[in-house]
Design an enzyme around this catalytic site. Structure first.
Site, short mmCIF file in Angstrom:
data_model
loop_
_atom_site.label_atom_id
_atom_site.label_comp_id
_atom_site.label_asym_id
_atom_site.label_seq_id
_atom_site.Cartn_x
_atom_site.Cartn_y
_atom_site.Cartn_z
N VAL A 1 16.48 0.66 6.90
CA VAL A 1 16.66 0.80 5.45
C VAL A 1 15.35 0.48 4.72
CG1 VAL A 1 17.85 -0.19 3.49
CG2 VAL A 1 19.09 0.26 5.58
N ALA A 2 14.59 -0.47 5.29
CA ALA A 2 13.35 -0.88 4.65
C ALA A 2 12.32 0.23 4.65
CB ALA A 2 12.78 -2.11 5.36
N ASP B 1 -7.61 34.09 -25.30
CA ASP B 1 -7.87 35.12 -26.30
C ASP B 1 -8.73 34.51 -27.39
OD1 ASP B 1 -6.39 37.12 -25.23
OD2 ASP B 1 -4.57 36.63 -26.33
N ASP C 1 -0.09 42.24 -22.01
CA ASP C 1 -0.61 41.04 -21.37
C ASP C 1 0.35 40.46 -20.36
OD1 ASP C 1 -2.99 41.08 -22.74
OD2 ASP C 1 -2.26 39.86 -24.40
N ASN D 1 7.65 -0.44 0.67
CA ASN D 1 8.22 -0.10 1.97
C ASN D 1 7.37 -0.68 3.10
OD1 ASN D 1 9.12 2.81 0.40
ND2 ASN D 1 10.62 1.58 1.48
N GLU E 1 8.00 -4.39 3.33
CA GLU E 1 9.31 -4.71 3.91
C GLU E 1 9.28 -4.57 5.43
OE1 GLU E 1 12.01 -3.12 0.11
OE2 GLU E 1 11.65 -1.84 1.84
N ASN F 1 14.86 -1.94 -2.85
CA ASN F 1 14.58 -0.51 -3.01
C ASN F 1 15.28 0.10 -4.21
OD1 ASN F 1 13.05 -0.68 -0.77
ND2 ASN F 1 14.41 0.49 0.57
N ASP G 1 12.59 -2.15 -7.29
CA ASP G 1 11.50 -1.21 -7.09
C ASP G 1 11.71 0.05 -7.92
OD1 ASP G 1 9.11 -0.67 -5.95
OD2 ASP G 1 9.98 0.40 -4.25
#
Ligand code: ADP
Ligand code: MG
Length: 928
Positions: A300-301, A347, A664, A726, A729, A763, A767
């Protein structure tokens, strides 16, 4: 409808050609026929979107983690008979599940809100139609058209419904989307025989066609799915929900990180088991289960769970910021391309200049005149430049008559008594000149005076031809007037009037060219006027090419179109940002060069200007050779624009290009960023553009580039923040696995530094929230002084990777040290993990202030982003709260600490960030 008389069609549709429909009948018809729309957008059901989000790779890893927690729980419960421990595993599973819910809920919400804000943005760029209702002309949303509406189209418009033409004026449309025929089709309003094929129904207009020439008035015969386009629309329907390049990049990155995560997990488990085996000679199931629960935390980290969601949210925020800056983007991917733009091809007229034209000089009958006056104000003296005397009308009357009769514009007095232009500014300037000479266009045409003037035919100005002509009936005589770029007009003339005598053009050419060059060098736009007498037969039936020949040259007007004052600064800013600005214009090369010089586009008065003709002669390779050094292109036609773009793109440049005319559109599509004018642009160009300038201002392009860069910088900043966390961790958990080989106090060698739930909390809350907030950050002081981003570069380039690694390693080390210290000082498992957890939380909350700068936190006002402050405060306080509240203590395995330790875990983690940033400032270090 095509086989009926106009009158009958109008009658059958129960409408009136002169009054239009009434509001009541429009409402009734709207209910009956529905809105004029083809794509009934297929809405994906909420459930489907939601279910799909559950299949994202990141989420799958979380599902696996849930599986593991359940295995571990059942083992604790049945084999070890340890219900308390089993329960905590179940909690872990529940929390992960909640995270999945939040994550996919967020993804879902973000998709909806992105769609909503894009819809809102694009509604501002929705197609409009000019319609007669309740006796007055109005602009309405094309989706509100109903059968029976009387509509009016002109060059550059889309035809928004199926129409029967009631009257046309040199109308040509492109209906290749229905017929496959790419040449323009001429339209008229004559009755056709029954069973005429679609492609030959010249008295009808079809939804989705574009008007490439002239104008027309028609009555709507069918709308929405009843139109010819609607009938085949199912074939055309295509769903395009593409990921933007950066989204693809990040998806790829997260996939790689996942593989890395799985690798790390496997290594960690193997390590545990091998060690166990070496120590005891067996692998007891307890050891396996313990290391599994550590592995869950690790897995998970390692995954930046919320990164994809945060990314899309930041992009959506960016789109809104752009819109506030008067730049409307049509897709999220353009946001990032904008920031990487290296060339802007613009232009001249209207974008770089004000498009407020005033004739200040003219040349007629061999005499050079100066014209006084201000803007559109129709007063000013006409004097001869040579002797300063007031001009004689006889010298310029035929020139000015030609100029104002080959013209469809006028000036009008508003309530305040000011004069306002109506129509093409170039033409308006000539009408104003007429006023100054007391030759009034309106008077000529309304039969005041001795003769009756009537404009019979109009061949409108086209930037390819650079000419415009009208056939005029004067009493019983017929005349053709043509005006346009002098060099073009000269090719169609036989003689010129000088000193009241006709001189063959060959003899006078040098004089005329010198005259034009004089004007052009003074930044004046030049227009020549010519004319000839026609027979009645010619006047009514001859083709345009036949008419525009054998002309007599009447004179040249020099028109000033002042540069917009703010553009010079914008160009200087762009140059500092290493973005090149290129001017593209249909004007004379000398005019173009003079204006380019005034605006700072070129530094050298004699810089090379390439003309359309030259481009024509060049091969693609030759053009490729010169484009990097050319800043001004003159006398170009729209098709040259495409070649210029392609040549620049071959040099790996990211090209933004403006355009306003129908022709154009292909160039806008070819450009990396096609830019259309919101006010003066045609519907067709707006449709093919990526960015619409709501105020038609060049400065808005500069602002949009800056905004694009800022958004990209913000994306990199939040990536730095998330990835650093991350790394920290993973490292803190791995250090626990590898370095704690014997139990210390209450901590066993298998106790993970952080629990899976703590990692998830970090997380998802401490974070992600500040990361979202980084999307609201302003630009850094130097966004517009650094080079554009290289689009081929990885997201991790430019020190991002080294910064993530160095900061992450130090943060991870400090978390581990805190944990180790807690173990040594005899804390319980929950307490030690809580110390590690808070050290991590506050470590990254301090770090976020550094992550938001490519320099250091000392260079940014920490209070400048209120969202960030709120997010950091919330994250900090709630993280402390979950260590203090009993419910969370059981649920998350946290524990209350004493106040000295709280103080320490809040403030000590600031040290690495402050020290590293300080060193970075002192020694100009880039790598961390
Ligand atoms: P740009 O949009 O870059 O100014 P245009 O294509 O509008 O270039 O104009 C190119 C040239 O065509 C001008 O220099 C002028 O000589 C001529 N021209 C422009 N507008 C008109 C007009 N309304 N009637 C006749 N000639 C025109
Ligand atoms: Mg123009």
């Amino acid at each position: 409808m095509y086989s009926q008389k106009r009158k009958d069609v109008v009658k059958q549709l129960e409408t009136s050609r002169h009054d239009g429909l009434t509001t009541e009948s429009v409402e009734a018809r709207l209910t009956k026929y529905g809105p004029n729309k083809i794509q009934q957008e297929k809405q994906e059901s909420a459930l489907k979107v939601y279910l799909r989000s559950l299949r994202e790779p990141i989420i799958i890893i979380l599902w696996i983690a849930i599986g593991l927690t359940l295995i571990s729980a059942s083992y604790d419960f049945f084999a070890k008979n340890d219900p308390a421990h089993a329960l905590s595993s179940v909690y872990e599973g529940i929390v992960i599940w909640v995270v999945i819910l939040i994550n996919s809920g967020l993804t879902y919400w973000q998709k909806l809100s992105a769609k909503k804000s894009l819809d809102a943005l694009s509604s501002a760029s929705q197609h409009q139609a000019n319609v007669l209702r309740d006796q007055s002309w109005q602009k309405i949303d094309a989706s509100q058209l109903v059968p029976g509406d009387i509509v009016d189209v002109k060059m550059g418009d889309f035809i928004e419904a199926d129409l029967r033409w009631l009257s046309v004026n040199e109308l040509q449309v492109n209906e290749s989307h229905l017929t496959g025929e790419s040449d323009a089709v001429e339209k008229d309003s004559k009755v056709l025989p029954k069973n005429t094929g679609l492609a030959d129904r010249t008295n009808m207009g079809f939804s989705g066609s574009t008007v490439v020439n002239g104008s027309g008035l028609g009555v709507v015969t069918a709308t929405g799915t009843h139109t010819e386009l609607g009938k085949i629309a199912d074939l055309l329907q295509q769903n395009k929900t593409q990921k933007t390049p950066i989204e693809q990049n990040i998806t790829q990155l997260t996939k790689r990180l996942m593989i890395a995560a799985i690798g790390v997990v496997v290594i960690a488990i193997t390590y545990d088991l091998v060690k166990e085996y070496l120590n005891t000679g067996t692998i007891p199931i307890t050891a396996l289960m313990d290391s599994v629960s550590g592995a869950i935390a690790l897995a998970v980290a390692a995954i930046p769970d919320s990164m994809p969601v945060v990314l899309s949210i930041v992009l959506t925020i960016g789109a809104r910021v752009l819109a506030r800056n008067r730049g409307l983007i049509k897709s999220l991917s353009s946001v990032e391309t904008l920031g990487a733009t290296t060339f802007i091809a613009s232009d001249k007229t209207g974008t770089l200049t004000k498009n407020e034209m005033t004739v200040t000089r003219f040349f007629a009958n061999g005499i050079n005149f100066a014209v006084d006056g201000n803007g559109y104000d129709p007063v000013g003296e006409i004097t001869s430049i040579e002797d300063g005397e007031i001009g004689q009308e006889s010298d310029y009357i035929s020139f000015i008559k030609g100029a104002i009769l080959d013209n469809e514009s006028q000036i009008q007095r508003n309530e305040k008594g000011h004069y306002e232009p109506l129509g093409n500014p170039t033409d308006v300037s000539l009408v104003v000149l007429g006023h100054k000479a007391k030759i009034l266009r309106a008077n000529l045409l309304s039969q005041i005076g001795d003769q009756d003037y009537d404009i019979l035919r109009v061949f409108p100005f086209e930037s390819e031809r650079k000419m415009m002509s009208t056939v005029v009936k004067i009493g019983n005589n017929y005349k053709l007037f043509t005006k346009g770029a002098p060099d073009v007009i000269m090719q169609h003339t036989t003689d010129v009037i000088l000193d009241s005598k006709s001189v063959p053009i060959k003899e006078a050419q040098a004089t005329l060219e010198e005259q034009v060059l004089n004007y052009a060098n003074d930044a004046l736009r030049t227009i020549a006027v010519a004319g000839r007498t026609l027979t009645k037969e010619e006047a009514l039936n001859a083709t345009q090419t036949e008419l525009e020949d054998q002309l007599t040259f009447l004179g040249i007007a020099g028109i000033i179109d002042p540069p917009r004052p703010e553009v010079r600064k914008s160009i200087a800013t762009l140059h500092k940002a290493s973005v090149e600005v290129v001017m593209i214009t249909g004007d004379h090369p000398a005019t173009a060069r003079a204006i380019a010089y005034r605006l700072g586009i070129i530094k050298d008065k004699q810089a090379r200007v390439i003309e359309g003709q030259e481009i024509e002669k060049m091969s693609d390779e030759q053009l490729f050779e010169v484009v990097p050094n050319i800043r001004v292109y003159a006398r170009v036609s729209p098709e040259h624009k495409q070649r210029i773009i392609k040549a620049l793109q071959k040099h790996d440049q990211v090209v933004a290009m403006t355009g306003d005319g129908v022709n154009d559109a292909p160039a806008l599509r070819a450009a990396d960023i096609g830019i259309a004018m919101g006010i003066n642009g045609t519907e067709v160009t707006k449709d093919s553009a990526d960015l619409i300038l709501l105020d038609d201002q060049f400065t808005t392009i500069e602002n949009s580039v800056a905004a694009g860069r800022t958004i990209f910088a913000n994306i990199k900043n939040f990536m730095r923040q998330e990835l650093t966390t991350n790394v920290a961790e993973v490292l803190s958990i791995l250090l626990g696995t590898f370095l704690i080989t014997h139990s210390i106090g209450h901590i066993s060698e298998l106790t993970p530094t952080l629990t899976a739930i703590m990692v998830l909390w970090v997380n998802m809350i401490s974070d992600s929230l500040p990361s979202f907030a980084l999307g609201y950050d302003d630009s850094e002081h130097d966004v517009m002084t650094v080079k554009p981003r290289n689009v081929h570069e990885s997201l991790l380039a430019n020190h991002l990777l080294s910064r993530v690694m160095i900061r992450g390693v130090i943060m991870g080390l400090s978390v581990f040290i805190a944990f180790y210290w807690a173990a040594k000082s005899g804390m319980q498992v929950n307490e030690a993990q809580t110390v590690a957890f808070l050290t991590l939380v506050f470590g990254q909350l301090w770090h976020v202030f550094d992550a938001r700068s490519t320099h250091t936190l000392f260079r940014r006002n920490p209070f400048s982003n209120p969202y960030l402050l709120a997010a950091v405060l919330f994250a900090g306080i709630s993280s402390l709260a979950i260590t203090m509240l009993p419910f969370f203590n059981t649920f998350m395995g946290t524990s209350m600490l004493n106040w000295q330790i709280y103080i320490a875990v809040i403030f000590l983690p600031a040290i690495p960030t402050l020290v590293l940033s300080g060193l970075k400032e002192l020694f100009k270090i880039k790598i961390w």
